[in-house]
Design a protein around this motif. Structure first.
Motif, PDB file in Angstrom:
ATOM      1  N   VAL A 168       3.380   4.379   8.469  1.00  9.99           N
ATOM      2  CA  VAL A 168       4.389   3.398   8.892  1.00  9.99           C
ATOM      3  C   VAL A 168       4.514   2.373   7.767  1.00  9.99           C
ATOM      4  CG1 VAL A 168       5.116   1.765  10.677  1.00  9.99           C
ATOM      5  CG2 VAL A 168       3.709   3.748  11.295  1.00  9.99           C
ATOM      6  N   GLY A 169       5.690   2.338   7.133  1.00 11.54           N
ATOM      7  CA  GLY A 169       5.924   1.470   5.972  1.00 11.54           C
ATOM      8  C   GLY A 169       6.294   2.317   4.774  1.00 11.54           C
ATOM      9  N   SER A 171       6.937   0.797   1.450  1.00 14.82           N
ATOM     10  CA  SER A 171       6.992  -0.039   0.250  1.00 14.82           C
ATOM     11  C   SER A 171       6.429   0.714  -0.950  1.00 14.82           C
ATOM     12  CB  SER A 171       6.197  -1.333   0.457  1.00 14.82           C
ATOM     13  OG  SER A 171       4.817  -1.070   0.448  1.00 14.82           O
ATOM     14  N   LEU A 173       4.404  -0.610  -2.952  1.00 11.51           N
ATOM     15  CA  LEU A 173       3.006  -1.043  -3.074  1.00 11.51           C
ATOM     16  C   LEU A 173       2.075  -0.187  -2.212  1.00 11.51           C
ATOM     17  CD1 LEU A 173       1.348  -3.350  -4.413  1.00 11.51           C
ATOM     18  CD2 LEU A 173       1.625  -4.640  -2.296  1.00 11.51           C
ATOM     19  N   LEU A 194      11.295   0.456   9.156  1.00 14.61           N
ATOM     20  CA  LEU A 194      11.999  -0.436  10.077  1.00 14.61           C
ATOM     21  C   LEU A 194      13.205   0.209  10.751  1.00 14.61           C
ATOM     22  CD1 LEU A 194      11.476  -3.285  10.977  1.00 14.61           C
ATOM     23  CD2 LEU A 194      12.785  -4.125   9.040  1.00 14.61           C
ATOM     24  N   LEU A 199       9.973   5.572  16.741  1.00 15.32           N
ATOM     25  CA  LEU A 199       8.632   5.287  16.207  1.00 15.32           C
ATOM     26  C   LEU A 199       7.506   5.662  17.179  1.00 15.32           C
ATOM     27  CD1 LEU A 199       7.128   4.183  13.724  1.00 15.32           C
ATOM     28  CD2 LEU A 199       7.215   1.932  14.784  1.00 15.32           C
ATOM     29  N   CYS A 215       3.088  -6.191  10.859  1.00 17.74           N
ATOM     30  CA  CYS A 215       3.583  -6.567  12.189  1.00 17.74           C
ATOM     31  C   CYS A 215       2.433  -6.546  13.185  1.00 17.74           C
ATOM     32  CB  CYS A 215       4.573  -5.522  12.656  1.00 17.74           C
ATOM     33  SG  CYS A 215       6.238  -5.928  12.480  1.00 17.74           S
ATOM     34  N   ASN A 236      -2.177  -9.697   8.837  1.00 14.16           N
ATOM     35  CA  ASN A 236      -1.276 -10.699   9.414  1.00 14.16           C
ATOM     36  C   ASN A 236      -2.104 -11.889   9.887  1.00 14.16           C
ATOM     37  OD1 ASN A 236       1.071  -8.713   9.575  1.00 14.16           O
ATOM     38  ND2 ASN A 236      -0.443  -7.700  10.860  1.00 14.16           N
ATOM     39  N   VAL A 270      -9.575  -1.820   5.073  1.00 10.01           N
ATOM     40  CA  VAL A 270      -8.901  -1.421   3.834  1.00 10.01           C
ATOM     41  C   VAL A 270      -8.960  -2.523   2.760  1.00 10.01           C
ATOM     42  CG1 VAL A 270      -6.684  -0.676   2.863  1.00 10.01           C
ATOM     43  CG2 VAL A 270      -7.372   0.114   5.128  1.00 10.01           C
ATOM     44  N   GLY A 271      -8.923  -3.785   3.168  1.00  8.49           N
ATOM     45  CA  GLY A 271      -8.870  -4.904   2.204  1.00  8.49           C
ATOM     46  C   GLY A 271      -9.939  -4.827   1.124  1.00  8.49           C
ATOM     47  N   THR A 274      -9.292  -2.148  -1.445  1.00  7.15           N
ATOM     48  CA  THR A 274      -8.221  -2.396  -2.414  1.00  7.15           C
ATOM     49  C   THR A 274      -8.787  -3.076  -3.658  1.00  7.15           C
ATOM     50  OG1 THR A 274      -6.567  -2.602  -0.672  1.00  7.15           O
ATOM     51  CG2 THR A 274      -6.042  -3.663  -2.755  1.00  7.15           C
TER      52      THR A 274
HETATM   53  P1  NAD Z   1       6.539  -4.725   2.790  1.00  4.63           P
HETATM   54  O1  NAD Z   1       7.098  -5.841   3.605  1.00  4.63           O
HETATM   55  O2  NAD Z   1       6.967  -4.526   1.391  1.00  4.63           O
HETATM   56  O3  NAD Z   1       6.811  -3.355   3.563  1.00  4.63           O
HETATM   57  C1  NAD Z   1       6.663  -3.240   4.942  1.00  4.63           C
HETATM   58  C2  NAD Z   1       7.172  -1.880   5.363  1.00  4.63           C
HETATM   59  O4  NAD Z   1       6.952  -1.741   6.764  1.00  4.63           O
HETATM   60  C3  NAD Z   1       8.660  -1.698   5.136  1.00  4.63           C
HETATM   61  O5  NAD Z   1       8.880  -0.432   4.568  1.00  4.63           O
HETATM   62  C4  NAD Z   1       9.286  -1.786   6.533  1.00  4.63           C
HETATM   63  O6  NAD Z   1      10.401  -0.920   6.662  1.00  4.63           O
HETATM   64  C5  NAD Z   1       8.149  -1.350   7.410  1.00  4.63           C
HETATM   65  N1  NAD Z   1       8.192  -2.055   8.702  1.00  4.63           N
HETATM   66  C6  NAD Z   1       8.152  -3.395   8.921  1.00  4.63           C
HETATM   67  N2  NAD Z   1       8.226  -3.659  10.235  1.00  4.63           N
HETATM   68  C7  NAD Z   1       8.301  -2.470  10.878  1.00  4.63           C
HETATM   69  C8  NAD Z   1       8.425  -2.097  12.223  1.00  4.63           C
HETATM   70  N3  NAD Z   1       8.501  -2.990  13.196  1.00  4.63           N
HETATM   71  N4  NAD Z   1       8.494  -0.779  12.514  1.00  4.63           N
HETATM   72  C9  NAD Z   1       8.424   0.158  11.527  1.00  4.63           C
HETATM   73  N5  NAD Z   1       8.318  -0.142  10.212  1.00  4.63           N
HETATM   74  C10 NAD Z   1       8.263  -1.441   9.893  1.00  4.63           C
HETATM   75  O7  NAD Z   1       4.952  -4.907   2.897  1.00  4.63           O
HETATM   76  P2  NAD Z   1       3.750  -4.216   2.045  1.00  4.63           P
HETATM   77  O8  NAD Z   1       3.572  -4.924   0.777  1.00  4.63           O
HETATM   78  O9  NAD Z   1       3.907  -2.738   2.045  1.00  4.63           O
HETATM   79  O10 NAD Z   1       2.528  -4.610   2.989  1.00  4.63           O
HETATM   80  C11 NAD Z   1       2.476  -4.169   4.336  1.00  4.63           C
HETATM   81  C12 NAD Z   1       1.325  -4.817   5.046  1.00  4.63           C
HETATM   82  O11 NAD Z   1       0.120  -4.417   4.423  1.00  4.63           O
HETATM   83  C13 NAD Z   1       1.318  -6.342   5.010  1.00  4.63           C
HETATM   84  O12 NAD Z   1       0.737  -6.828   6.201  1.00  4.63           O
HETATM   85  C14 NAD Z   1       0.416  -6.662   3.833  1.00  4.63           C
HETATM   86  O13 NAD Z   1      -0.192  -7.935   3.949  1.00  4.63           O
HETATM   87  C15 NAD Z   1      -0.597  -5.559   3.979  1.00  4.63           C
HETATM   88  N6  NAD Z   1      -1.288  -5.201   2.735  1.00  4.63           N
HETATM   89  C16 NAD Z   1      -2.616  -5.038   2.845  1.00  4.63           C
HETATM   90  C17 NAD Z   1      -3.337  -4.657   1.741  1.00  4.63           C
HETATM   91  C18 NAD Z   1      -4.809  -4.457   1.898  1.00  4.63           C
HETATM   92  O14 NAD Z   1      -5.521  -4.402   0.918  1.00  4.63           O
HETATM   93  N7  NAD Z   1      -5.306  -4.298   3.130  1.00  4.63           N
HETATM   94  C19 NAD Z   1      -2.704  -4.467   0.510  1.00  4.63           C
HETATM   95  C20 NAD Z   1      -1.326  -4.606   0.440  1.00  4.63           C
HETATM   96  C21 NAD Z   1      -0.616  -4.969   1.582  1.00  4.63           C
END
Ligand code: NAD
Length: 292
Positions: A168-169, A171, A173, A194, A199, A215, A236, A270-271, A274
Motif C-alpha cells: 500500500v503506497g 512513492s 522512496l 490513494l 483496498l 495513514c 504517524n 522498520v525504522g 532503514t
Molecule cells: P508518500 O506520501 O510519498 O506516499 C504515500 C503513498 O501512500 C502514496 O502513494 C499514496 O497514494 C498512498 N496512500 C496514502 N493514503 C492512502 C490511503 N488512504 N489508501 C491507500 N493508499 C494511500 O509517503 P512515503 O514517503 O512513501 O512514506 C509513507 C509512510 O512511510 C509515511 O508515514 C512515512 O513517514 C513512512 N516512512 C517510514 C520510513 C521508515 O523507516 N519506517 C521510511 C520512509 C517513510
C-alpha cells in the motif's frame, strides 16, 4: 481469529546486531586503509521531523565509526549552492555516501538535485541509475527502507517466493522500490494507492501486507487475512485524548497483532532497519571506492 504463531519482527534488535557487525568491519577496514567510511547528510530548513531523522542518522554513523560530513542549510538556500556542495562532495575522496534529506522547500528542485549525486555515492538509492538497476535486477545501491524490510523478512526466514504481497503506497522512496524488491524475490505483487477502489478486498488477499501510506488506522482487523505477515512502514504522530503524542504506524496494531503470523511494531520495526541499511550502503560505497 487468533494466530497459532504471532511473532513480532523485532527491527530494533536486528538493527543492533547488524550495526555491531558493521562496527567490527569498519574498524578492520579503517586500520587497513587509513580512513573511515564517510557519509554526508544534507539538510535544508528546520522541519523538526527531518531534523530528528538527520540526528538519528548521524548518531548511528558515530556508533559504527562512519565519519559524518553533513551540512545544514537555511530554508532560503539557493539551488546553485546545494548543487555546488553536491558536486564538491562527489569529488571528495573522504566521502562515500551523499544523502539529501527530503522533503525540500518548494523553491528547490529535488529531482534535479538528486540527479546531481554521483550514483556510486547515492546511498539512498534514489538516483535514476540505481532505480533502473533495481528494475533490471542488477547490482546497485538499493533504497534503504525497502532493503531494510527485505532484510527483516530474510532474518525471520519468511520466504516470499510465490506469495501474494500487497504493497500500500507507490512513492519513489518506499512503495515502488518495495514492490520491485518483492518481485525480484519472486512474490506476486499488487500495488495499491490513494486511487485504488477496492483496498479492503485487496488487503484481504495479502499473504504479505506492506503498508507505507502514512495513514493511522488505515489497516483494521476485519481486513487482514488470518496468519498474514504484516509489515508497517508508516510513521504517524498522533495525539491522544489527554494531549499526549506518540508514534503509530498505518495498522491498528492492538487489534491486528493476534491475527498475524508476524508483524512489525511501530516504533521498533522498520525504522531502525532503514538507518542500518543506510550505514550498510555507505560501507558498500566505501568498499567500491577502495577497489577502484
Ligand atoms: P508518500 O506520501 O510519498 O506516499 C504515500 C503513498 O501512500 C502514496 O502513494 C499514496 O497514494 C498512498 N496512500 C496514502 N493514503 C492512502 C490511503 N488512504 N489508501 C491507500 N493508499 C494511500 O509517503 P512515503 O514517503 O512513501 O512514506 C509513507 C509512510 O512511510 C509515511 O508515514 C512515512 O513517514 C513512512 N516512512 C517510514 C520510513 C521508515 O523507516 N519506517 C521510511 C520512509 C517513510
Amino acid at each position: 481469529m487468533k494466530s497459532v504463531y504471532p511473532q513480532l519482527l523485532d527491527g530494533k534488535a536486528l538493527a543492533q546486531r547488524i550495526q555491531d557487525q558493521l562496527k567490527t568491519e569498519v574498524e578492520r577496514l579503517k586500520s587497513k586503509y587509513g580512513r573511515p567510511p564517510g557519509l554526508a547528510v544534507l539538510m535544508v530548513g528546520d522541519n523538526p521531523a527531518s531534523a530528528a531523522y538527520v540526528r538519528n542518522k548521524e548518531r548511528a554513523c558515530a556508533k559504527v565509526g562512519i565519519a559524518s560530513f553533513g551540512q545544514h542549510f537555511p530554508a532560503d538556500v539557493s539551488q546553485s549552492e546545494i548543487e555546488k556542495t553536491i558536486h564538491r562532495l562527489n569529488q571528495d575522496s573522504n566521502v562515500d555516501g551523499i544523502l539529501l534529506q527530503l522533503p525540500l522547500p518548494e523553491h528547490l528542485n529535488g529531482v534535479y538535485l538528486l540527479h546531481q549525486i554521483d550514483p556510486d555515492k547515492d546511498v539512498d538509492g534514489l538516483h535514476p541509475l540505481n532505480l533502473g538497476r533495481l528494475v533490471r535486477g542488477e547490482t546497485g545501491l538499493r533504497s534503504c527502507t525497502p532493503a531494510g524490510v527485505m532484510r527483516l523478512l530474510r532474518e525471520y526466514q519468511i520466504d516470499v517466493n510465490g506469495k501474494h504481497a500487497v504493497v500500500v503506497g507507490r512513492s519513489i522512496l518506499v512503495g515502488k522500490p518495495m514492490a520491485l524488491m518483492l518481485l525480484e524475490a519472486d512474490a506476486t505483487v499488487t500495488v495499491a494507492h490513494l486511487r485504488t477502489q477496492n483496498l479492503p478486498e485487496l488487503i484481504r488477499q495479502a499473504d504479505i501486507l506492506i503498508t507505507a501510506a502514512g495513514c493511522p488506522n488505515l489497516i483494521t482487523a476485519d481486513q487482514v487475512k488470518p496468519n498474514a505477515i504484516v509489515i508497517d512502514v508508516g510513521i504517524n504522530r498522533v495525539t491522544d485524548t489527554q494531549g499526549k503524542s506518540r508514534l503509530v504506524g498505518d495498522v491498528d496494531f492492538a487489534a491486528v497483532r493476534d491475527m498475524t503470523q508476524f508483524i512489525t511494531p511501530v516504533p521498533g520495526g522498520v525504522g531502525p532497519m532503514t538507518v542500518t541499511m543506510l550505514l550498510h550502503n555507505t560501507l558498500l560505497s566505501y568498499q567500491k571506492q577502495l577497489r577502484s
